[in-house]
Design a protein around this motif. Structure first.
Motif, short mmCIF file in Angstrom:
data_model
loop_
_atom_site.label_atom_id
_atom_site.label_comp_id
_atom_site.label_asym_id
_atom_site.label_seq_id
_atom_site.Cartn_x
_atom_site.Cartn_y
_atom_site.Cartn_z
N PRO A 3 0.84 -1.20 0.00
CA PRO A 3 0.00 0.00 0.00
C PRO A 3 0.87 1.24 0.00
CG PRO A 3 -0.71 -1.57 1.69
CD PRO A 3 0.59 -2.05 1.18
N ALA A 4 0.49 2.21 -0.83
CA ALA A 4 1.26 3.45 -0.92
C ALA A 4 0.61 4.54 -0.08
CB ALA A 4 1.33 3.90 -2.37
N GLY A 5 1.42 5.48 0.36
CA GLY A 5 0.91 6.62 1.11
C GLY A 5 0.34 7.65 0.18
N PRO A 6 -0.04 8.81 0.72
CA PRO A 6 -0.68 9.85 -0.09
C PRO A 6 0.23 10.39 -1.18
CG PRO A 6 -0.11 10.68 2.11
CD PRO A 6 0.06 9.20 2.13
N HIS A 7 1.54 10.23 -1.05
CA HIS A 7 2.45 10.74 -2.09
C HIS A 7 3.09 9.59 -2.86
CE1 HIS A 7 2.07 14.79 -0.49
NE2 HIS A 7 2.28 14.29 0.72
N GLY A 8 2.46 8.42 -2.87
CA GLY A 8 2.98 7.29 -3.62
C GLY A 8 4.08 6.53 -2.92
N ARG A 9 4.35 6.85 -1.63
CA ARG A 9 5.39 6.14 -0.89
C ARG A 9 4.75 5.30 0.20
NH1 ARG A 9 9.30 11.13 0.46
NH2 ARG A 9 7.26 11.96 1.03
N ALA A 10 5.44 4.23 0.57
CA ALA A 10 4.92 3.37 1.63
C ALA A 10 4.92 4.13 2.95
CB ALA A 10 5.80 2.12 1.75
N PRO A 11 3.91 3.89 3.80
CA PRO A 11 3.88 4.54 5.12
C PRO A 11 5.17 4.26 5.88
CG PRO A 11 1.79 3.45 4.67
CD PRO A 11 2.72 3.03 3.58
N GLY A 12 5.72 5.28 6.49
CA GLY A 12 6.95 5.15 7.27
C GLY A 12 8.21 5.51 6.52
N THR A 13 8.13 5.61 5.18
CA THR A 13 9.33 5.92 4.39
C THR A 13 9.91 7.27 4.76
OG1 THR A 13 8.47 4.61 2.55
CG2 THR A 13 10.25 6.15 2.06
N ARG A 14 9.03 8.27 4.81
CA ARG A 14 9.50 9.63 5.13
C ARG A 14 10.04 9.70 6.55
NH1 ARG A 14 8.84 14.88 3.50
NH2 ARG A 14 8.62 16.45 5.14
N MET A 15 9.32 9.04 7.48
CA MET A 15 9.77 9.06 8.87
C MET A 15 11.12 8.39 9.02
SD MET A 15 7.86 7.54 12.28
CE MET A 15 6.45 8.63 12.02
N ARG A 16 11.32 7.27 8.34
CA ARG A 16 12.61 6.60 8.42
C ARG A 16 13.73 7.47 7.84
NH1 ARG A 16 14.74 1.36 5.08
NH2 ARG A 16 14.53 2.92 3.43
N GLY A 17 13.45 8.15 6.73
CA GLY A 17 14.47 9.00 6.12
C GLY A 17 14.85 10.16 7.01
N ILE A 18 13.83 10.81 7.61
CA ILE A 18 14.12 11.93 8.52
C ILE A 18 14.87 11.43 9.74
CG2 ILE A 18 13.08 13.65 10.04
CD1 ILE A 18 10.83 13.94 8.00
N GLY A 19 14.45 10.31 10.28
CA GLY A 19 15.10 9.76 11.46
C GLY A 19 16.56 9.42 11.21
N ARG A 20 16.80 8.79 10.05
CA ARG A 20 18.17 8.42 9.71
C ARG A 20 19.05 9.67 9.57
NH1 ARG A 20 18.54 4.13 5.08
NH2 ARG A 20 17.37 5.76 4.00
N LEU A 21 18.50 10.73 8.97
CA LEU A 21 19.24 11.98 8.80
C LEU A 21 19.56 12.61 10.15
CD1 LEU A 21 20.35 14.13 6.82
CD2 LEU A 21 18.10 15.24 6.91
N LEU A 22 18.54 12.69 11.02
CA LEU A 22 18.76 13.27 12.35
C LEU A 22 19.75 12.44 13.16
CD1 LEU A 22 15.12 14.33 13.39
CD2 LEU A 22 17.00 15.81 12.66
N PHE A 23 19.67 11.14 13.03
CA PHE A 23 20.56 10.26 13.79
C PHE A 23 22.02 10.53 13.43
CE2 PHE A 23 23.06 6.34 14.00
CZ PHE A 23 22.90 6.01 15.34
N TRP A 24 22.33 10.57 12.14
CA TRP A 24 23.71 10.75 11.73
C TRP A 24 24.21 12.17 12.01
CZ3 TRP A 24 26.57 6.79 11.51
CH2 TRP A 24 26.08 5.56 11.06
N ILE A 25 23.35 13.17 11.75
CA ILE A 25 23.76 14.55 12.02
C ILE A 25 23.99 14.75 13.52
CG2 ILE A 25 23.00 16.96 12.04
CD1 ILE A 25 21.64 16.46 9.38
N GLY A 26 23.03 14.29 14.33
CA GLY A 26 23.17 14.42 15.78
C GLY A 26 24.36 13.68 16.32
#
Length: 216
Positions: A3-26
């Protein structure tokens, strides 16, 4: 297909990407702050320790070679200023929990004078500088600035029972550098550590959501 999200991505994709970015930057900024703070603190406190270790006993006319602009203070044994001692059972140095350090004053007059290429006297009773020698707290009682490089001769006639040593002023810059390094390391670790932890949580939650929707 998952199932795709409202922007054609699977639910959680955006959250995982943001989390990964914050994790490495932090994580990177946490390491930078801690390492930089430790280096700054060690450098600052080392300067203070090296400055405090410079001591020249004055026993008769004493020669010392100085560079232009160097200052030397006349240090004598220090005693606790009675005006800072409060009443009560504690030592009483200005706070109920006795957490404030005592204020020291000279145990006697150094009564020193310096001669040399160009002497600018620092009057006794001005800004006090303290140092430690053999577990004893010593307090400045005047000093001088060498405006020109060369050999300077110091002669003292101190009060009875008072010995004099020559040493540089308290390294305020080193103290501030050391304290600043400690604060940078502590608050940097707390602040960016929190960002790292938030990033890790978002990363894991987002990945879990993607797994539940068959995207991983």
């Amino acid at each position: 297909m998952h199932p795709a999200g409202p922007h054609g991505r699977a639910p959680g994709t955006r959250m995982r990407g943001i989390g990964r970015l914050l994790f490495w930057i932090g994580g990177i900024l946490t390491i930078v702050c801690v390492a930089g703070g430790v280096i700054l603190a060690v450098s600052g406190f080392t300067r203070v320790a090296e400055s405090a270790a410079i001591s020249h006993p004055v026993d008769g006319p004493t020669d010392i070679d100085l560079e232009a602009g160097e200052q030397m203070m006349y240090y004598v044994p220090g005693v606790v200023d009675p005006s800072t001692a409060g009443s009560g059972n504690g030592s009483g140095y200005g706070s109920d929990d006795d957490s404030d350090p005592p204020d020291y004053v000279p145990a006697g007059a150094a009564d020193c004078s310096a001669t040399g290429p160009s002497v600018v006297d620092i009057r006794p009773g001005g800004t006090k500088h303290t140092t430690s020698s053999g577990g004893e707290t010593r307090v400045s009682d005047g000093g001088f600035t060498a405006e020109d490089p060369g050999t300077y001769t110091v002669t003292c006639s101190p009060d009875a029972g008072v010995d004099v040593t020559l040493g540089p002023p308290t390294d305020v810059g080193g103290i501030l550098s050391g304290i600043g390094g400690v604060l940078a390391a502590v608050f940097g670790a707390l602040g960016f550590g929190a960002v790292t932890l938030l990033g890790l949580v978002l990363w894991l939650v987002g990945r879990d959501a993607m797994k539940r929707h068959g995207a991983l």
